[in-house]
Design a protein around this motif. Structure first.
Motif, PDB file in Angstrom:
ATOM      1  N   VAL A  35      20.136  11.481 -46.548  1.00 42.73           N
ATOM      2  CA  VAL A  35      20.091  10.133 -47.123  1.00 42.73           C
ATOM      3  C   VAL A  35      21.103  10.086 -48.255  1.00 42.73           C
ATOM      4  O   VAL A  35      21.096  10.958 -49.129  1.00 42.73           O
ATOM      5  CB  VAL A  35      18.684   9.799 -47.654  1.00 42.73           C
ATOM      6  CG1 VAL A  35      18.650   8.409 -48.273  1.00 42.73           C
ATOM      7  CG2 VAL A  35      17.648   9.911 -46.536  1.00 42.73           C
ATOM      8  N   ASP A  46      23.519   7.676 -51.166  1.00 40.08           N
ATOM      9  CA  ASP A  46      23.797   6.446 -51.894  1.00 40.08           C
ATOM     10  C   ASP A  46      25.289   6.199 -51.718  1.00 40.08           C
ATOM     11  O   ASP A  46      26.115   6.788 -52.419  1.00 40.08           O
ATOM     12  CB  ASP A  46      23.429   6.607 -53.367  1.00 40.08           C
ATOM     13  CG  ASP A  46      23.635   5.330 -54.187  1.00 40.08           C
ATOM     14  OD1 ASP A  46      24.449   4.479 -53.753  1.00 40.08           O
ATOM     15  OD2 ASP A  46      23.026   5.189 -55.245  1.00 40.08           O
ATOM     16  N   ALA A  47      25.639   5.337 -50.749  1.00 40.48           N
ATOM     17  CA  ALA A  47      27.046   5.129 -50.420  1.00 40.48           C
ATOM     18  C   ALA A  47      27.807   4.529 -51.595  1.00 40.48           C
ATOM     19  O   ALA A  47      28.983   4.842 -51.816  1.00 40.48           O
ATOM     20  CB  ALA A  47      27.165   4.232 -49.194  1.00 40.48           C
ATOM     21  N   ARG A  48      27.144   3.673 -52.347  1.00 34.33           N
ATOM     22  CA  ARG A  48      27.824   3.019 -53.470  1.00 34.33           C
ATOM     23  C   ARG A  48      28.151   4.024 -54.575  1.00 34.33           C
ATOM     24  O   ARG A  48      29.247   4.007 -55.142  1.00 34.33           O
ATOM     25  CB  ARG A  48      26.945   1.893 -54.011  1.00 34.33           C
ATOM     26  CG  ARG A  48      27.600   1.074 -55.110  1.00 34.33           C
ATOM     27  CD  ARG A  48      26.787  -0.163 -55.426  1.00 34.33           C
ATOM     28  NE  ARG A  48      26.676  -1.043 -54.254  1.00 34.33           N
ATOM     29  CZ  ARG A  48      25.968  -2.154 -54.231  1.00 34.33           C
ATOM     30  NH1 ARG A  48      25.296  -2.541 -55.295  1.00 34.33           N
ATOM     31  NH2 ARG A  48      25.919  -2.890 -53.126  1.00 34.33           N
ATOM     32  N   ASP A  97      29.452   8.020 -46.577  1.00 40.56           N
ATOM     33  CA  ASP A  97      28.515   7.368 -45.669  1.00 40.56           C
ATOM     34  C   ASP A  97      27.539   8.401 -45.138  1.00 40.56           C
ATOM     35  O   ASP A  97      27.870   9.594 -45.037  1.00 40.56           O
ATOM     36  CB  ASP A  97      29.249   6.752 -44.467  1.00 40.56           C
ATOM     37  CG  ASP A  97      29.447   5.257 -44.594  1.00 40.56           C
ATOM     38  OD1 ASP A  97      28.587   4.601 -45.196  1.00 40.56           O
ATOM     39  OD2 ASP A  97      30.461   4.749 -44.080  1.00 40.56           O
ATOM     40  N   ASN A  98      26.346   7.946 -44.762  1.00 40.93           N
ATOM     41  CA  ASN A  98      25.463   8.768 -43.937  1.00 40.93           C
ATOM     42  C   ASN A  98      26.179   9.070 -42.619  1.00 40.93           C
ATOM     43  O   ASN A  98      26.938   8.249 -42.106  1.00 40.93           O
ATOM     44  CB  ASN A  98      24.174   7.976 -43.697  1.00 40.93           C
ATOM     45  CG  ASN A  98      23.348   8.527 -42.556  1.00 40.93           C
ATOM     46  OD1 ASN A  98      23.519   8.105 -41.424  1.00 40.93           O
ATOM     47  ND2 ASN A  98      22.472   9.454 -42.865  1.00 40.93           N
ATOM     48  N   ASN A 157      25.650   6.510 -39.729  1.00 41.93           N
ATOM     49  CA  ASN A 157      26.391   5.279 -39.985  1.00 41.93           C
ATOM     50  C   ASN A 157      27.878   5.471 -39.691  1.00 41.93           C
ATOM     51  O   ASN A 157      28.536   4.597 -39.117  1.00 41.93           O
ATOM     52  CB  ASN A 157      26.211   4.827 -41.425  1.00 41.93           C
ATOM     53  CG  ASN A 157      24.816   4.298 -41.715  1.00 41.93           C
ATOM     54  OD1 ASN A 157      24.023   4.074 -40.811  1.00 41.93           O
ATOM     55  ND2 ASN A 157      24.518   4.099 -42.987  1.00 41.93           N
ATOM     56  N   GLY A 209      22.846  -1.990 -43.114  1.00 45.26           N
ATOM     57  CA  GLY A 209      22.000  -0.935 -43.660  1.00 45.26           C
ATOM     58  C   GLY A 209      20.598  -1.379 -43.997  1.00 45.26           C
ATOM     59  O   GLY A 209      19.700  -0.554 -44.130  1.00 45.26           O
ATOM     60  N   HIS A 229      17.007  -1.397 -47.877  1.00 46.44           N
ATOM     61  CA  HIS A 229      16.748  -0.062 -48.438  1.00 46.44           C
ATOM     62  C   HIS A 229      17.623   1.016 -47.798  1.00 46.44           C
ATOM     63  O   HIS A 229      17.376   2.204 -48.000  1.00 46.44           O
ATOM     64  CB  HIS A 229      15.270   0.300 -48.266  1.00 46.44           C
ATOM     65  CG  HIS A 229      14.330  -0.754 -48.768  1.00 46.44           C
ATOM     66  ND1 HIS A 229      14.250  -1.094 -50.094  1.00 46.44           N
ATOM     67  CD2 HIS A 229      13.468  -1.571 -48.120  1.00 46.44           C
ATOM     68  CE1 HIS A 229      13.362  -2.061 -50.254  1.00 46.44           C
ATOM     69  NE2 HIS A 229      12.885  -2.383 -49.067  1.00 46.44           N
ATOM     70  N   GLY A 230      18.604   0.585 -47.005  1.00 48.25           N
ATOM     71  CA  GLY A 230      19.523   1.545 -46.406  1.00 48.25           C
ATOM     72  C   GLY A 230      18.995   2.288 -45.201  1.00 48.25           C
ATOM     73  O   GLY A 230      19.613   3.255 -44.749  1.00 48.25           O
TER      74      GLY A 230
END
Length: 315
Positions: free
Chosen positions: A73, A75-77, A111-112, A115, A154, A157-158
């Protein structure tokens, strides 16, 4: 004129795959190196950076940016890993993009991995141009992602598209702590476990596939059960979101011939309520899918820069 390139990185539990792409996402060079998953986040990113430098040494070019697809998991940002499996030491909490940017001096994006897989396939793979797609990866676990209206969705909550951990597929315990998830039937780990339950012989998922190809009834049954479970997941997605285009990747998908019949049989027996048939395609990019998808993320973020480079090269 110096060639401009993007780098795409896929940090997997066993192998880190790195590609150099031109701005149109054509692969110029690639390399796979072992992932030092037991040595911590710095070592894993270090191995990826060494691979990028190796490729740049073989293909002299100006690096515009780097995309990274990572298991777990994320946090892409913020460019940080939030949660990782116990096979990765010192990965949860690691600031991936900051480390890459400091080392290479170019923008980096995280990215995950699922994704990134779907982004790659929807941009340059077997479902390129399709506006609505479910991406499913059948590997050690089962991952899912959604491409809606031509972009990755996403959710708030992604976690949108994570069909691998939706209950309703029996009552077997899942690695996440839940029960009856798709992952308990269709992952590589599950295929090996289900075969051992039936045949009393411990084999890897790849060995089970080889046994099925040789006519082992237990192995054939395990793959048929996995395919039927995948089909049910696709029908659930089609019923909820009206998404009828699917791309499947991951290690288990390399045994596509063993899954395809049971998937199509189940989908034929119970088509979606919309009446539109579900089209299921195996990955078109293979082992490069996540890395190319990561490069595609970098291209999207750097849009105006890469577009200008492409125009200059075409002039």
């Amino acid at each position: 004129m110096t060639r401009a390139v993007l780098a795409g990185v896929d940090i997997g539990g066993t192998t880190t795959q790195v590609v150099l792409c031109d701005p149109a996402l054509g692969v110029l060079d690639r390399v796979g190196v072992p992932t030092p998953a037991a040595d911590g986040g710095a070592a894993m990113v270090g191995a990826a950076l060494d691979a990028v430098r190796l490729l740049l040494g073989r293909t002299p070019a100006r690096l515009l940016g780097v995309g990274v697809g990572a298991a777990g998991v994320v946090d892409a940002r913020a460019g940080r890993v939030l949660v990782a499996s116990d096979s990765f030491r010192g990965w949860a909490g690691f600031a991936v993009t900051a480390a890459v940017e400091e080392a290479l001096g170019v923008p980096a994006f995280l990215d995950n991995d699922v994704n990134a897989f779907l982004r790659g396939e929807a941009t340059a793979g077997s479902v390129a141009g399709a506006p609505h797609v479910l991406g499913l990866t059948l590997g050690t676990g089962v991952g899912g992602a959604l491409w809606l209206d031509g972009r990755l969705y996403g959710g708030p909550h992604g976690a949108a598209g994570e069909i691998g951990h939706v209950p309703g597929f029996g009552d077997l315990p899942c690695t996440c702590g839940g029960r009856g998830h798709l992952e308990t039937l269709a992952s590589g780990r599950a295929i090996a476990a289900r075969y051992a339950d039936r045949a009393g012989v411990p084999l890897t998922a790849r060995e089970v596939a080889e046994a099925a190809a040789a006519g082992d009834v237990h192995a054939v049954g395990v793959y048929a059960e996995a395919g039927a479970a995948v089909a049910r997941a696709l029908l659930v997605t089609a019923g909820l979101l009206d998404v009828t285009t699917v791309v499947v990747g991951g290690g288990v998908s390399r045994s596509w011939a063993l899954l395809e019949h049971s998937i199509h049989a189940a989908l034929t027996a119970e088509p979606p309520v919309s009446g539109h048939p579900i089209g299921v395609r195996p990955s078109g990019l293979g082992v490069d899918a996540v890395a190319i998808g990561a490069a595609a993320r970098a291209r999207a973020e750097l849009g105006p820069v890469t577009e200008r480079v492409a125009e200059i090269r075409q002039a």
